[in-house]
Design an enzyme around this catalytic site. Structure first.
Site, PDB file in Angstrom:
ATOM      1  CG  HIS A  12      -0.824   8.213   7.037  1.00  0.00           C
ATOM      2  ND1 HIS A  12      -0.670   7.098   7.829  1.00  0.00           N
ATOM      3  CD2 HIS A  12      -1.384   7.776   5.886  1.00  0.00           C
ATOM      4  CE1 HIS A  12      -1.093   6.031   7.194  1.00  0.00           C
ATOM      5  NE2 HIS A  12      -1.544   6.402   6.014  1.00  0.00           N
TER       6      HIS A  12
ATOM      7  CG  HIS B  20      -6.746   2.130   6.810  1.00  0.00           C
ATOM      8  ND1 HIS B  20      -6.434   0.781   6.820  1.00  0.00           N
ATOM      9  CD2 HIS B  20      -5.926   2.685   5.883  1.00  0.00           C
ATOM     10  CE1 HIS B  20      -5.472   0.536   5.958  1.00  0.00           C
ATOM     11  NE2 HIS B  20      -5.139   1.677   5.367  1.00  0.00           N
TER      12      HIS B  20
ATOM     13  CD  GLU C 282      -4.289   9.145   3.799  1.00  0.00           C
ATOM     14  OE1 GLU C 282      -4.560   8.198   3.061  1.00  0.00           O
ATOM     15  OE2 GLU C 282      -4.249   9.031   5.051  1.00  0.00           O
TER      16      GLU C 282
ATOM     17  CG  ASP D 227      -7.454   5.785   4.689  1.00  0.00           C
ATOM     18  OD1 ASP D 227      -6.786   5.731   3.654  1.00  0.00           O
ATOM     19  OD2 ASP D 227      -6.953   5.922   5.834  1.00  0.00           O
TER      20      ASP D 227
ATOM     21  CD  GLU E  10      -5.849   5.206   0.224  1.00  0.00           C
ATOM     22  OE1 GLU E  10      -5.198   5.485   1.247  1.00  0.00           O
ATOM     23  OE2 GLU E  10      -5.894   4.057  -0.280  1.00  0.00           O
TER      24      GLU E  10
HETATM   25  O1  G3P Z   1      -2.514   7.504   1.094  1.00  0.00           O
HETATM   26  C1  G3P Z   1      -1.297   6.975   1.450  1.00  0.00           C
HETATM   27  C2  G3P Z   1      -1.444   5.816   2.339  1.00  0.00           C
HETATM   28  O2  G3P Z   1      -2.383   6.181   3.302  1.00  0.00           O
HETATM   29  C3  G3P Z   1      -1.878   4.572   1.634  1.00  0.00           C
HETATM   30  O3  G3P Z   1      -1.855   3.478   2.467  1.00  0.00           O
HETATM   31  O4  G3P Z   1      -2.879   1.771   3.895  1.00  0.00           O
HETATM   32  O5  G3P Z   1      -2.223   3.939   4.880  1.00  0.00           O
HETATM   33  O6  G3P Z   1      -4.163   3.823   3.363  1.00  0.00           O
HETATM   34  P1  G3P Z   1      -2.824   3.240   3.714  1.00  0.00           P
HETATM   35 CA    CA Z   2      -4.634   6.094   3.192  1.00  0.00          CA
END
Ligand code: G3P
Ligand code: CA
Length: 273
Positions: free
Chosen positions: A32, A74, A59, A61, A132
């Protein structure tokens, strides 16, 4: 006279030892924001550490710069993870490139930059990437098209696009035929399968605390995959893995690897980019 009865049947062979590895597939290890427990999130340093420890996917952002470049960060604001100020979307890609995105995490990471999505996909070309797309509270006109263009140009063949803004997902699919998409959510919907199907998505990405085994079963029955987020505590990881999801997002891929190893699963190999 003693009767010699029929010869005894051959000894039944003892059953084979329990195999060291279960037959069913293990969930993917998804880092993450990269290995964000050990390096500044959403930087090449965090992505490198994830690949070195051994993960199936990363993952990250994405927001949009003022001049329309998808960039990997993020928050919609620069303050928490960079030495800049204000909105990501108010700065050009060139201005964002000058910011330090590592020192906040530790002096040893000074000099890390905000990667563009194009740079991140190139760096992560050996493994699956979940992109994301952020589109709230700051909304970006044209973000779906900009992200789709970068993904298409990258040639990366294992990209998934996820978003809490489900309306973006059909736009991405229209622009990049065949791409996988995932619905992100923090809830236990009445019909999770329908939630995904209405967005044309093949993957459910619920917050782990709302996941239950019946949702996993219904998703699998419908041909959908399930990848909960963000599971960081060892007890929580074991609890979620027992529900047989297809992937687990964690900021501690080392902890997830330990849970999977204890269950006898083979682990994803280390990758050097
Ligand atoms: O993609 C899952 C998770 O990353 C979503 O929440 O706030 O960590 O981007 P956040
Ligand atoms: Ca995310």
């Amino acid at each position: 006279m003693t009767s010699k009865g029929p010869p005894p049947p051959p000894a039944t062979p003892s059953p084979p030892a329990t195999p060291a590895t279960p037959v069913r597939a293990r969930p993917q290890v998804i880092a993450h924001r990269g290995f964000s427990a050990e390096a500044p999130e959403n930087t090449l340093a965090a992505f490198r550490r994830a690949m070195v420890v051994g993960v199936d996917a990363v993952e990250l952002d994405v927001h949009l710069s003022a001049d329309g470049e998808p960039v990997v960060i993020h928050d919609p604001l620069l303050e928490r993870t960079t030495d800049g100020r204000g909105l990501v979307g108010a700065e050009t890609a060139e201005a964002l490139r000058l910011l330090d995105a590592g020192r906040w995490f530790g002096e040893g990471f000074a000099g890390e930059r905000i990667p563009t999505l194009a740079e991140a996909l190139h760096f992560l070309r050996p493994i699956r990437v979940i992109v994301e797309v952020k589109n709230g509270p700051v909304r970006y006109a044209g973000i779906a098209g900009a992200v789709a263009a970068v993904i298409a140009a990258s040639g990366h063949r294992a990209v998934v696009v996820s978003s809490f803004d489900h309306e973006l997902l059909p736009q991405i699919r229209a622009a990049v035929p065949g791409i996988e998409t995932a619905v992100l959510y923090v809830a236990r919907p009445i019909d999770s399968v329908r939630l995904a199907q209405e967005a044309g998505a093949g993957i459910l990405q619920p917050h782990w605390a709302f996941l239950t085994p019946d949702v996993v079963a219904a998703a699998h029955q419908a041909g959908l995959r399930v990848e909960p987020w963000v599971v960081d505590e060892p007890d929580h990881l074991a609890h979620v893995v027992a529900m047989t999801p297809d992937g687990v997002m964690t900021s501690y891929p080392d902890r997830l690897r330990a849970v999977l190893a204890k269950l006898g699963y083979p682990l994803p190999p280390a990758v050097t980019s």
